[in-house]
Design a protein around this motif. Structure first.
Motif, PDB file in Angstrom:
ATOM      1  N   GLU A  67      -7.337   6.481  -7.031  1.00  0.00           N
ATOM      2  CA  GLU A  67      -8.743   6.714  -6.654  1.00  0.00           C
ATOM      3  C   GLU A  67      -9.471   5.896  -6.438  1.00  0.00           C
ATOM      4  OE1 GLU A  67      -7.933   8.133 -10.815  1.00  0.00           O
ATOM      5  OE2 GLU A  67      -6.968   8.625  -9.107  1.00  0.00           O
ATOM      6  N   LYS A 104      -9.079   4.589  -3.181  1.00  0.00           N
ATOM      7  CA  LYS A 104      -9.278   4.748  -2.062  1.00  0.00           C
ATOM      8  C   LYS A 104     -11.140   4.464  -2.483  1.00  0.00           C
ATOM      9  CE  LYS A 104     -10.300   8.246   0.945  1.00  0.00           C
ATOM     10  NZ  LYS A 104     -11.857   7.943   1.382  1.00  0.00           N
ATOM     11  N   VAL A 113     -11.505   1.200  -0.826  1.00  0.00           N
ATOM     12  CA  VAL A 113     -11.350   1.250   1.473  1.00  0.00           C
ATOM     13  C   VAL A 113     -13.100   1.947   1.790  1.00  0.00           C
ATOM     14  CG1 VAL A 113     -10.158   2.740   3.324  1.00  0.00           C
ATOM     15  CG2 VAL A 113      -8.875   2.006   0.879  1.00  0.00           C
ATOM     16  N   ASP A 114     -12.984   3.093   1.081  1.00  0.00           N
ATOM     17  CA  ASP A 114     -14.788   3.584   1.055  1.00  0.00           C
ATOM     18  C   ASP A 114     -15.738   2.222   1.160  1.00  0.00           C
ATOM     19  OD1 ASP A 114     -13.880   5.505   1.641  1.00  0.00           O
ATOM     20  OD2 ASP A 114     -14.094   6.898   0.148  1.00  0.00           O
ATOM     21  N   LEU A 121      -5.568   7.731   1.978  1.00  0.00           N
ATOM     22  CA  LEU A 121      -6.539   6.418   1.354  1.00  0.00           C
ATOM     23  C   LEU A 121      -7.885   6.075   3.480  1.00  0.00           C
ATOM     24  CD1 LEU A 121      -4.732   4.286  -0.429  1.00  0.00           C
ATOM     25  CD2 LEU A 121      -6.089   6.099  -1.538  1.00  0.00           C
ATOM     26  N   ASN A 122      -6.525   6.841   4.105  1.00  0.00           N
ATOM     27  CA  ASN A 122      -7.669   5.923   5.370  1.00  0.00           C
ATOM     28  C   ASN A 122      -7.258   4.212   5.604  1.00  0.00           C
ATOM     29  OD1 ASN A 122      -9.129   6.449   8.308  1.00  0.00           O
ATOM     30  ND2 ASN A 122     -10.887   5.899   6.685  1.00  0.00           N
ATOM     31  N   GLN A 154       1.265  -1.580   0.025  1.00  0.00           N
ATOM     32  CA  GLN A 154      -0.383   0.290  -0.187  1.00  0.00           C
ATOM     33  C   GLN A 154       0.534   1.455  -0.284  1.00  0.00           C
ATOM     34  OE1 GLN A 154      -2.523  -0.561   3.750  1.00  0.00           O
ATOM     35  NE2 GLN A 154      -1.149   0.760   5.406  1.00  0.00           N
TER      36      GLN A 154
END
Length: 339
Positions: free
Chosen positions: A324, A327, A330-331, A62-63, A24
């Motif tokens: 993106e 992301k 992850v979301d 990216l959390n 990552q």
């Protein structure tokens, strides 16, 4: 601290499924490329402040729910006395291969704090910065041995298997030395503050189960058993290892990493009272948003009976993956698993 990842590793109830991705911190992120543009790969690995910066990038951008130490599985091989080079487009190169006893004798089992102190410094610095758990790691002995024997990456592993089958004593001696060094290396990471440890067995899948049982598994078992005293989650990931799953669950790992070549529900039935980590195809991140979300929803549903589940890719994120898209994944994992 967000300890959702650690709870999942232990099989405890979580509010949602935690996610991190292998590799990552890496080439798919423009922020990483900016740092990497000023130093060689090995220079980056040996610069604690820069390692901290790139380790934090996917957490901030990216959390992710866990950070993995930025390093390389072959750093320890270099510390053992095997000169290591990285060439653009070719990957790691060991100019001096280990194919006889004299070459093996030149390898040492180093004091990890002295020989790889920069890794421990990175861990200590990261623990001051991170709001999520930190994963330390090493290469599993079989995978590291293939690099030393072949002199780099391989497609057929001729020299490795030739040694296994024609000079098994030499092969086992090499494996024993790597194992001893790996135990010291991972123990030092745990003392420095790593909150989980992962063994990467990138090339285990080239072995027949009967050969994995003899030439690779016992050394993984020895390493993981030696690390139990630290009471932190231990993860074992055998890439291309679906045919080895029955054996991998005897490794002593608390968490079994899965690639994408096995249905996660089928894997969970075999794994039993252990957590699983995985297992979406890294290229599935290229799917259109709605299709990617559906793929993730299906995987989460397939993992609903797991003792604990950490969402991950089935291998490292590819360098050309748009950030993106990561992301979106992850979301989606956070949203869909918390319903």
């Amino acid at each position: 601290m967000n300890d959702t990842f650690l709870k999942a590793c232990r099989g405890e109830k979580t509010d949602y499924t935690p996610i991190w991705m292998m590799r990552q911190a890496g080439r798919y992120l423009p922020e990483y490329q900016k740092v990497r543009g000023n130093v060689t790969f090995l220079e980056l690995c040996k610069s604690p402040e820069l390692c901290v910066e790139v380790t934090l990038q996917p957490i901030d951008i990216l959390n992710m729910d866990a950070a993995i130490l930025f390093s390389d599985i072959l750093i320890l091989m270099e510390a053992m006395g095997a000169p290591l080079e990285f060439h653009e487009g070719k990957g790691p190169i060991f100019p001096k291969t280990i194919r006889d006893q004299a070459a093996l004798d030149r390898l040492s089992v180093p004091d990890a704090d002295e020989a790889t102190g920069f890794v421990m410094d990175t861990i200590r610095l990261l623990r001051k910065e991170l709001r999520v758990p930190l994963i330390g790691f090493a290469g599993a002995p079989f995978t590291c041995a293939t690099y030393l024997i072949e002199g780099g990456s391989s497609k057929v592993f001729w020299e490795t298997k030739k040694m296994m089958f024609t000079n098994p004593e030499l092969f086992h001696n090499l494996m024993s030395k790597i194992t001893e060094a790996t135990i010291l290396y991972l123990a030092a990471q745990a003392r420095a503050g790593a909150q989980a440890l992962q063994l990467f067995d990138s090339w285990a899948g080239i072995l027949a189960p009967c050969d994995f049982k003899v030439f690779a598994l016992p050394y993984v078992q020895k390493i993981l058993q030696s690390l139990k005293k630290f009471d932190i989650p231990l993860i074992y990931f055998a890439n291309n290892g679906a045919t080895l799953l029955d054996l991998s669950i005897t490794s002593g790992a608390d968490v079994i990493g899965l690639d994408w070549r096995i249905n996660i529900g089928d894997a969970i039935k075999k794994v039993g009272k252990r957590a699983v980590q995985g297992n979406i195809d890294p290229f599935a991140l290229l799917l259109p948003k709605d299709q990617l979300r559906k793929r993730i929803a299906d995987l989460l549903d397939g993992a609903k009976d797991a003792h604990g589940h950490i969402f991950n890719l089935g291998h490292g994120i590819h360098q050309f993956t748009p950030p993106e898209q990561a992301k979106i994944a992850v979301d989606a994992v956070h949203e869909l698993s918390s319903r």
